[in-house]
Write a protein that holds these residues in place. Sequence first.
Motif, short mmCIF file in Angstrom:
data_model
loop_
_atom_site.label_atom_id
_atom_site.label_comp_id
_atom_site.label_asym_id
_atom_site.label_seq_id
_atom_site.Cartn_x
_atom_site.Cartn_y
_atom_site.Cartn_z
N TRP A 62 0.97 -1.32 -0.05
CA TRP A 62 0.19 0.02 0.06
C TRP A 62 0.81 1.30 0.13
N GLN A 63 2.02 1.03 0.76
CA GLN A 63 2.77 2.48 0.70
C GLN A 63 3.43 2.97 -0.70
N LYS A 64 3.45 1.75 -1.52
CA LYS A 64 3.94 2.12 -2.73
C LYS A 64 3.14 2.82 -3.87
N SER A 65 1.79 2.59 -3.57
CA SER A 65 0.68 2.77 -4.66
C SER A 65 0.55 4.44 -4.80
N ARG A 66 0.53 4.48 -6.12
CA ARG A 66 0.42 5.95 -6.70
C ARG A 66 -0.92 6.21 -7.37
N ASN A 67 -1.77 5.03 -7.47
CA ASN A 67 -3.00 4.84 -8.14
C ASN A 67 -4.02 6.40 -7.69
#
Length: 374
Positions: free
Chosen positions: A267-272
């Motif tokens: 979740w920390q990597k998401s940029r959606n």
Amino acid sequence: MNAPVPPGRRFFRAALLIVALTGFTAFAQEASNAAQQVDPQMQKVLDAFKALNPKPLHTLKPAEARQQPTPKDAVEAVLKKEGKPTTPEKVAKVEDRKIQGPGGPLDVRVYTPEGSGPFPAVVYFHGGGFVIANLDVYDASPRALANQAQAVVVSINYRQAPEHRFPASLDDAAASFRYVQSHPSEFNIDPKRVAVAGEGAGGNLATALTMRQKQSKGALPVFQLLVYPLVSNDLSTPSHQANGTGNYLVSNEDLGWFWKNQLGNDWQKSRNPQALPIHASTAQLKGLPPALVIVAGLDPLLDEGQAYADKLKAAGVTVDVKRYDGVTHGFFGMAPVVDKAKQAQSDAGAALKKAFSAPTTPQGTGGSGEQKKP
């Protein structure tokens, strides 16, 4: 006789003393400011919530977390302690129904104000970090909005994570908006005057569905009411650091737990941008309907709400931001015991009324329009 202290050492000791005193003073001042900035009425709710002995959400399984005491329970405890009734705000008509969603029937609660209609409408999404809460926990806000805006409010019980992770909740949100807007006679509403609203995770869904509608060239809401919207997975902002320690109803650990359940381990990597609207581009935001963003001074989400409002403004969207100091995340539905919640509800109702009274346009920017038939 004591030996004289060399000048260099005296200076060093003095410097240490100054640093220590300065640090203590700053700490004391910070503690004092923190104590002073909590609204007394809000403090009663915080004390009542603590007395209910809730367990930290992030230490529980989702099913267990859904059984924990809620801020609504704390409000009712305060009312009982003060000898006041706990009956909800009266609305002319409240009805539980079902509408068809992409994954099956969705429970909805329809609040209809006094009058004959057709009314403007608000499609409302409750908070709870995509994981917890329901129509009952978030019953006070739709009641207030129905009365304040003189609109039919349709509160949506969307699917929750981790059983149904992103984009399930957004799919339900978008489908429910389209359903309400395209079935005006079923709700006694004007299909050209349909707004969206939400608190926390619900604010995320309200604005994300609006972006999705724009992308698909569908009918847009006439207005976005975004109450302390959860739009970012960055838990390092100043407001997260100041307000996310767990003293103000929701902690940073809880927020991380929400995102993990909604988006998975990465979740920390998401940029959606549809999951995290703060990452939307100017092009994705341009042309969205006007918005009121409500933020709370003691909320970890304070900074991201303001930052998202700034992004909307930079994209040319008409945005008003109203900040209420001394109150926490979740305060909006606490009007029976928190005066600042009454003011926020009044401000929200006025903004919705203004949007509903504006000239309607065909499908597209600034108006719900008529939903195109397949």
